[in-house]
Write an enzyme that holds these catalytic residues in place. Structure first.
Site, PDB file in Angstrom:
ATOM      1  N   CYS A  65      13.851  -4.981  -4.138  1.00 27.69           N
ATOM      2  CA  CYS A  65      14.971  -5.090  -4.659  1.00 27.69           C
ATOM      3  C   CYS A  65      14.304  -3.695  -5.576  1.00 27.69           C
ATOM      4  O   CYS A  65      14.789  -3.310  -6.891  1.00 27.69           O
ATOM      5  CB  CYS A  65      15.739  -6.102  -5.610  1.00 27.69           C
ATOM      6  SG  CYS A  65      17.344  -6.278  -4.795  1.00 27.69           S
ATOM      7  N   GLU A  66      13.597  -2.597  -5.163  1.00 31.64           N
ATOM      8  CA  GLU A  66      13.014  -1.360  -5.493  1.00 31.64           C
ATOM      9  C   GLU A  66      13.110  -0.406  -4.620  1.00 31.64           C
ATOM     10  O   GLU A  66      13.053  -0.654  -3.833  1.00 31.64           O
ATOM     11  CB  GLU A  66      11.478  -1.469  -5.662  1.00 31.64           C
ATOM     12  CG  GLU A  66      10.701  -2.390  -6.418  1.00 31.64           C
ATOM     13  CD  GLU A  66      10.857  -2.225  -7.451  1.00 31.64           C
ATOM     14  OE1 GLU A  66      11.141  -1.733  -7.612  1.00 31.64           O
ATOM     15  OE2 GLU A  66      10.316  -3.398  -8.459  1.00 31.64           O
ATOM     16  N   ARG A  91       0.972  -1.634   0.197  1.00 28.75           N
ATOM     17  CA  ARG A  91      -0.232   0.011   0.361  1.00 28.75           C
ATOM     18  C   ARG A  91       1.177   1.146   0.315  1.00 28.75           C
ATOM     19  O   ARG A  91       0.746   2.132  -0.591  1.00 28.75           O
ATOM     20  CB  ARG A  91      -0.530   0.410   0.890  1.00 28.75           C
ATOM     21  CG  ARG A  91      -1.572  -1.140   1.325  1.00 28.75           C
ATOM     22  CD  ARG A  91      -3.175  -1.190   1.999  1.00 28.75           C
ATOM     23  NE  ARG A  91      -3.702   0.280   1.780  1.00 28.75           N
ATOM     24  CZ  ARG A  91      -4.102   1.462   2.797  1.00 28.75           C
ATOM     25  NH1 ARG A  91      -3.101   1.599   3.749  1.00 28.75           N
ATOM     26  NH2 ARG A  91      -4.837   1.874   2.547  1.00 28.75           N
ATOM     27  N   TYR A 124      -5.463  -5.217   3.866  1.00 24.15           N
ATOM     28  CA  TYR A 124      -4.832  -5.330   2.741  1.00 24.15           C
ATOM     29  C   TYR A 124      -2.979  -5.451   2.904  1.00 24.15           C
ATOM     30  O   TYR A 124      -2.265  -4.716   2.076  1.00 24.15           O
ATOM     31  CB  TYR A 124      -5.370  -3.855   1.757  1.00 24.15           C
ATOM     32  CG  TYR A 124      -7.094  -3.852   1.429  1.00 24.15           C
ATOM     33  CD1 TYR A 124      -7.496  -4.576   0.582  1.00 24.15           C
ATOM     34  CD2 TYR A 124      -7.939  -3.420   2.332  1.00 24.15           C
ATOM     35  CE1 TYR A 124      -9.113  -4.458   0.883  1.00 24.15           C
ATOM     36  CE2 TYR A 124      -8.763  -3.097   2.464  1.00 24.15           C
ATOM     37  CZ  TYR A 124      -9.528  -4.501   0.779  1.00 24.15           C
ATOM     38  OH  TYR A 124     -11.059  -4.340   1.011  1.00 24.15           O
TER      39      TYR A 124
END
Length: 436
Positions: free
Chosen positions: A359-360, A328, A388
């Site tokens: 890895c972002e 989210r 969520y």
């Protein structure tokens, strides 16, 4: 209100009467912890308000917020109905022994196989979303000589005060038949006199994380106006009015949600006043709380690992989860609050960015938060992750999905076990083609 957390004499966060460090040690991290006492309190608040107002109703858990066999069984214990949106959620409900007559099947692109599964188990209601679905239902019900109960989902043209990605009641929506351009009337004409389709009434859902009641009131007025029109033109008796969900929760101090009873009372007041002007019997009112039942009952526990200081920019504090278990923040900038669970009483005087391990660069759970000095091995507790979080979790970077634990009054049980490395590869098949 039942508190989902407290602090013990050690300065540790306590969830459901249990030291959060004990939970982290017993089950590992990342870990979703649900306080069932809060979920039960919320469920009863919705149900009891309808009873106090002497209004027939169904309160359906919008289970896309978090679905599991054990959670469905909690909702069964609390006499809720169930909103499912896929064959997977429906199958889970069946495995949980949930009463099929209280299951409502949603979705904007139900497949033939999903509709057949719903018909096979004689679920209580199918919420029809489009003309293609009407065609499928007509075909399948005639072939199987079986009747089904339906609601028509309509878009009432009401825009809730929420994020664009989670607003679903306005005209430009992938959901439902438009009330304003004649689609709803055409859908009505196609199902009203069908031999196998029993139209119970109308459904709408105007959005999520809503903090006021005016949107629900305007939507109810529009649906009842259409009910009156169809009664006048076709002698149609609407027995169910489903006003959806979207009731907000308090993620941070800036959020100002209302109590469940307030939302319900406002809806009832509008429906009663409009129905009083007609000769109609009071329709059964259905609502679909999801986030407001489980959202702030959930807490995520993470183990803190590396730290990186970027001088004059920020301090990154990495945990052993991230966007793989809570998409989210990366998806639409959702905000959360957190504490270091083993240092709750200590002075929070360092600003951190809580980074995940994916890895972002965008894998940040919290952009800015004041915490005490963190050390590797500390436990970070992030609040209000019950909706969520696990439901949208993935195996991105081939990370295993977390375990889920239920706590209540000093007791705890595993509800969803942690994935293993073998679980991650169990669907993979070896290469069988020869190299050319």
């Amino acid at each position: 209100m039942v508190s989902t957390h407290a602090v013990n004499e050690k300065g540790h966060l306590v969830l459901g009467g249990i030291d959060s460090l004990e939970l982290a040690k017993t089950y590992g991290t990342p870990l979703f912890v649900y306080d069932l006492a809060l979920i039960r309190e919320r469920a009863r608040a919705f149900i009891n308000t309808f009873k106090e107002q002497n209004v027939p109703a169904q309160v359906a858990y919008a289970s896309k917020a978090f679905s599991s066999v054990a959670m469905y069984q909690v909702m069964k214990q609390e006499n809720l109905s169930l909103d499912v949106v896929s064959s997977g959620e429906l199958y889970t409900a069946i495995k949980a022994g949930f009463p099929v007559d209280r299951i409502h099947f949603h979705g904007n692109n139900k497949s033939k196989e999903e509709l057949l599964l719903a018909m096979e188990h004689n679920i209580g209601c199918i919420v029809v979303d489009n003309f293609y679905e009407i065609e499928l239902l007509k075909q399948l019900t005639a072939e199987h000589n079986q009747k089904v109960n339906i609601l028509l989902r309509v878009t009432p043209g009401v825009e809730a005060h929420t994020h664009d990605y989670i607003t679903t009641g306005q005209q430009d929506s992938k959901f439902g038949f438009d009330l304003m351009n004649g689609q709803a009337d055409l859908a009505f004409s196609q199902v009203y006199e069908d031999d196998y389709i029993q139209l119970l009434g109308l459904h709408c859902h105007i959005g999520s994380q809503i903090f006021e009641t005016i949107g629900f009131k305007v939507a109810a007025e529009k649906l009842i106006k259409k009910m009156i029109e169809w009664h006048h033109d076709y002698d149609f008796e609407c027995t169910v009015l489903n006003l959806g969900g979207g009731f907000g929760i308090k993620y941070t101090k800036e959020d100002t949600p209302l109590e469940p009873s307030v939302y319900v009372k406002e809806m009832i007041m509008v429906v009663k006043s409009l129905i009083a002007e007609t000769n109609f019997a009071m329709p059964e009112i259905w609502i679909e709380p999801g986030r407001s039942l489980v959202g702030d009952a959930g807490t995520s526990l993470y183990t803190i690992g590396s730290e990186k200081e970027v001088p004059d920019v920020r301090n990154y504090l990495a945990v052993d989860g991230g966007m793989s278990d809570n998409i989210r923040p990366a998806l639409y900038g959702a905000l959360y609050d957190a504490v270091i669970a083993n240092k709750v009483g200590e002075k929070a005087d360092i600003t951190y960015t809580i980074a995940g391990k994916c890895c972002e660069s965008g894998d940040k759970l919290i952009e800015h938060i004041e915490l005490p000095k963190a050390e590797p091995g500390d436990i970070l507790a992030m609040f209000c992750t019950g909706a969520y979080g696990y439901a949208m979790a993935s195996n991105y970077n081939r990370l295993a999905r977390p375990a889920v634990v239920f706590v209540e009054n000093g007791k705890h049980q595993l509800a969803v076990r942690r994935e293993t490395l073998e679980d991650i590869v169990h669907l993979d098949l070896p290469l069988s083609m020869e190299k050319e």
